[in-house]
Scaffold this active site. Structure first.
Site, PDB file in Angstrom:
ATOM      1  N   HIS A  49       0.848  -1.188   0.000  1.00  0.00           N
ATOM      2  CA  HIS A  49       0.000   0.000   0.000  1.00  0.00           C
ATOM      3  C   HIS A  49       0.892   1.250   0.000  1.00  0.00           C
ATOM      4  CE1 HIS A  49       0.469  -0.735   4.447  1.00  0.00           C
ATOM      5  NE2 HIS A  49       0.791   0.548   4.387  1.00  0.00           N
TER       6      HIS A  49
HETATM    7  P1  TYD Z   1      -1.956  -3.634   7.683  1.00  0.00           P
HETATM    8  O1  TYD Z   1      -1.785  -2.139   7.588  1.00  0.00           O
HETATM    9  O2  TYD Z   1      -2.657  -4.308   6.543  1.00  0.00           O
HETATM   10  O3  TYD Z   1      -0.545  -4.343   7.929  1.00  0.00           O
HETATM   11  P2  TYD Z   1       0.761  -4.447   6.993  1.00  0.00           P
HETATM   12  O4  TYD Z   1       0.792  -3.220   6.136  1.00  0.00           O
HETATM   13  O5  TYD Z   1       1.893  -4.506   7.952  1.00  0.00           O
HETATM   14  O6  TYD Z   1       0.675  -5.711   6.191  1.00  0.00           O
HETATM   15  O7  TYD Z   1      -2.695  -3.922   9.046  1.00  0.00           O
HETATM   16  C1  TYD Z   1      -3.027  -5.224   9.488  1.00  0.00           C
HETATM   17  C2  TYD Z   1      -4.258  -5.125  10.360  1.00  0.00           C
HETATM   18  O8  TYD Z   1      -4.012  -4.338  11.525  1.00  0.00           O
HETATM   19  C3  TYD Z   1      -5.437  -4.486   9.658  1.00  0.00           C
HETATM   20  O9  TYD Z   1      -6.610  -5.178  10.093  1.00  0.00           O
HETATM   21  C4  TYD Z   1      -5.473  -3.079  10.181  1.00  0.00           C
HETATM   22  C5  TYD Z   1      -4.916  -3.232  11.595  1.00  0.00           C
HETATM   23  N1  TYD Z   1      -4.175  -2.054  12.068  1.00  0.00           N
HETATM   24  C6  TYD Z   1      -4.660  -1.310  13.123  1.00  0.00           C
HETATM   25  O10 TYD Z   1      -5.741  -1.589  13.680  1.00  0.00           O
HETATM   26  N2  TYD Z   1      -3.947  -0.237  13.576  1.00  0.00           N
HETATM   27  C7  TYD Z   1      -2.772   0.102  13.016  1.00  0.00           C
HETATM   28  O11 TYD Z   1      -2.132   1.099  13.462  1.00  0.00           O
HETATM   29  C8  TYD Z   1      -2.270  -0.665  11.907  1.00  0.00           C
HETATM   30  C9  TYD Z   1      -0.973  -0.324  11.234  1.00  0.00           C
HETATM   31  C10 TYD Z   1      -3.009  -1.737  11.473  1.00  0.00           C
END
Ligand code: TYD
Length: 130
Positions: A49
């Site tokens: 992303h």
């Molecule tokens: P995601 O941003 O998709 O993780 P990555 O980019 O590391 O693969 O986040 C994973 C999950 O965690 C998603 O359900 C959103 C949640 N999340 C939060 O609740 N708070 C946060 O600060 C972050 C970064 C993610």
């Protein structure tokens, strides 16, 4: 490319090492959120992303991993393996991270609270915004 590597000042002696990050001289933005990631298997790819407004500093506090950054025109892979370095990812950069060592702990210091509307999760949409 919209990133830079920050070299933190390390206070070290026979008792070990310490890095302190404070708003202002040591740090490029006001920190509004901290999260950390561990227990990710080597070949998993996380991220995928970009962010519209948010900036991050990523610190591999243990172990190592690779960040693949893409500004729409070029891609670079940054290997993180030291708690004394931070990868400052600026706005509107597509990021993926992978190649996790088994002991990897990634700490992320973020300029904004969690806000799903700040994410660009579709790569074509990311390119269109360039
Ligand atoms: P995601 O941003 O998709 O993780 P990555 O980019 O590391 O693969 O986040 C994973 C999950 O965690 C998603 O359900 C959103 C949640 N999340 C939060 O609740 N708070 C946060 O600060 C972050 C970064 C993610």
């Amino acid at each position: 490319m919209h990133y830079e590597i920050l070299k933190f000042s390390v206070k070290g002696d026979h008792s070990g090492s310490l890095v302190a990050l404070e708003k202002g001289a040591d740090f490029p933005f006001e920190i509004n959120r901290v999260y950390y990631i561990w227990g990710t298997e080597k070949n998993i790819v996380r991220g995928r992303h970009a962010h519209k407004k948010l900036e991050q500093v990523v610190v591999c506090t243990a172990g190592s991993c690779d960040f693949i950054l893409d500004n729409g025109a070029q891609k670079e892979t940054i290997h993180l393996s030291s708690p004394s370095e931070g990868l400052h990812i600026k706005q509107n950069v597509w990021r993926e991270f992978t190649n996790f060592s088994t002991d990897c702990v990634v700490m992320v210091l973020a300029s904004e609270h969690y806000n799903e509307t700040d994410y660009i999760r579709d790569y074509d949409e990311f390119l269109k915004g360039k």
